[in-house]
Design a protein around this motif. Structure first.
Motif, short mmCIF file in Angstrom:
data_model
loop_
_atom_site.label_atom_id
_atom_site.label_comp_id
_atom_site.label_asym_id
_atom_site.label_seq_id
_atom_site.Cartn_x
_atom_site.Cartn_y
_atom_site.Cartn_z
N VAL A 174 2.71 7.40 -5.08
CA VAL A 174 3.58 7.90 -4.01
C VAL A 174 5.02 7.96 -4.51
O VAL A 174 5.73 8.96 -4.32
N MET A 175 5.45 6.88 -5.18
CA MET A 175 6.83 6.85 -5.68
C MET A 175 7.07 7.93 -6.73
O MET A 175 8.08 8.62 -6.69
N SER B 23 -2.12 5.72 -4.87
CA SER B 23 -1.61 4.35 -4.93
C SER B 23 -0.12 4.38 -4.60
O SER B 23 0.50 5.43 -4.55
N SER B 24 0.44 3.19 -4.37
CA SER B 24 1.86 3.14 -4.01
C SER B 24 2.74 3.66 -5.14
O SER B 24 3.76 4.29 -4.90
N SER C 128 0.85 -1.19 0.00
CA SER C 128 0.00 0.00 0.00
C SER C 128 0.89 1.24 0.00
O SER C 128 2.09 1.15 0.21
N SER C 129 0.28 2.41 -0.23
CA SER C 129 1.08 3.63 -0.29
C SER C 129 1.73 3.93 1.05
O SER C 129 2.84 4.44 1.11
N VAL D 244 4.76 1.77 1.40
CA VAL D 244 5.87 2.32 0.60
C VAL D 244 6.58 3.41 1.39
O VAL D 244 7.82 3.45 1.46
#
Lengths: 98, 98
Positions: free
Chosen positions: B6-7, B2-3, A2-3, A6
């Protein structure tokens, strides 16, 4: 992942990397101290200043990138400074070299 | 988010922060050059070396933290070095100061 997973992963990685770098600087300074006849060597002071500056740039970047908190970053720098000061004292008392 | 969002956000933020720092160094060096009677001043060389070192530590940290690719990081350092070399040349030709 999940975010939030991360972010936790990245935060932990950032902390680990910074701690590794702080440890490396401590080791480098210890080796320098062991090999110098005197601490009052300008080269030693310069290495110390340069290393601390580089580390503070890394920490500052990690804070701005949102990877670590400002207080954690400040604490890491303070801890490194304190450890180096302790090394310096130990050298003065002849407790460093084997 | 979402992950992967985020990245992407973190990667973009890291790039922006590094670019800001590179720009700051360029401005600092330009101000130094404008105010020095000669480029062969040891103080100037020292400021340049220290700033490049600090920037390279930041870039290296961003690479290791997985925020930017190694090639992007190397390119940022090379670009900054090239821009500073251009400034240096411009000073030699008297094109910098108003």
């Amino acid at each position: 992942m999940s975010s939030s997973d991360v972010m936790v992963h990245l935060n932990q990685k950032a902390l680990l990397l910074l701690q590794e770098d702080a440890d490396k600087i401590e080791k480098l300074i210890k080796v320098q101290m062991d090999n110098l006849t005197t601490r009052k060597c300008p080269l030693y002071e310069e290495v110390l200043d340069t290393q601390m500056y580089g580390f503070s740039r890394e920490v500052d970047f990690a804070i701005r990138a949102g990877l670590i908190s400002e207080s954690t970053g400040k604490q890491m720098i303070q801890t490194l400074e304190r450890n180096l000061a302790l090394l310096y004292e130990a050298l003065g008392e002849g407790r460093l070299s084997p």
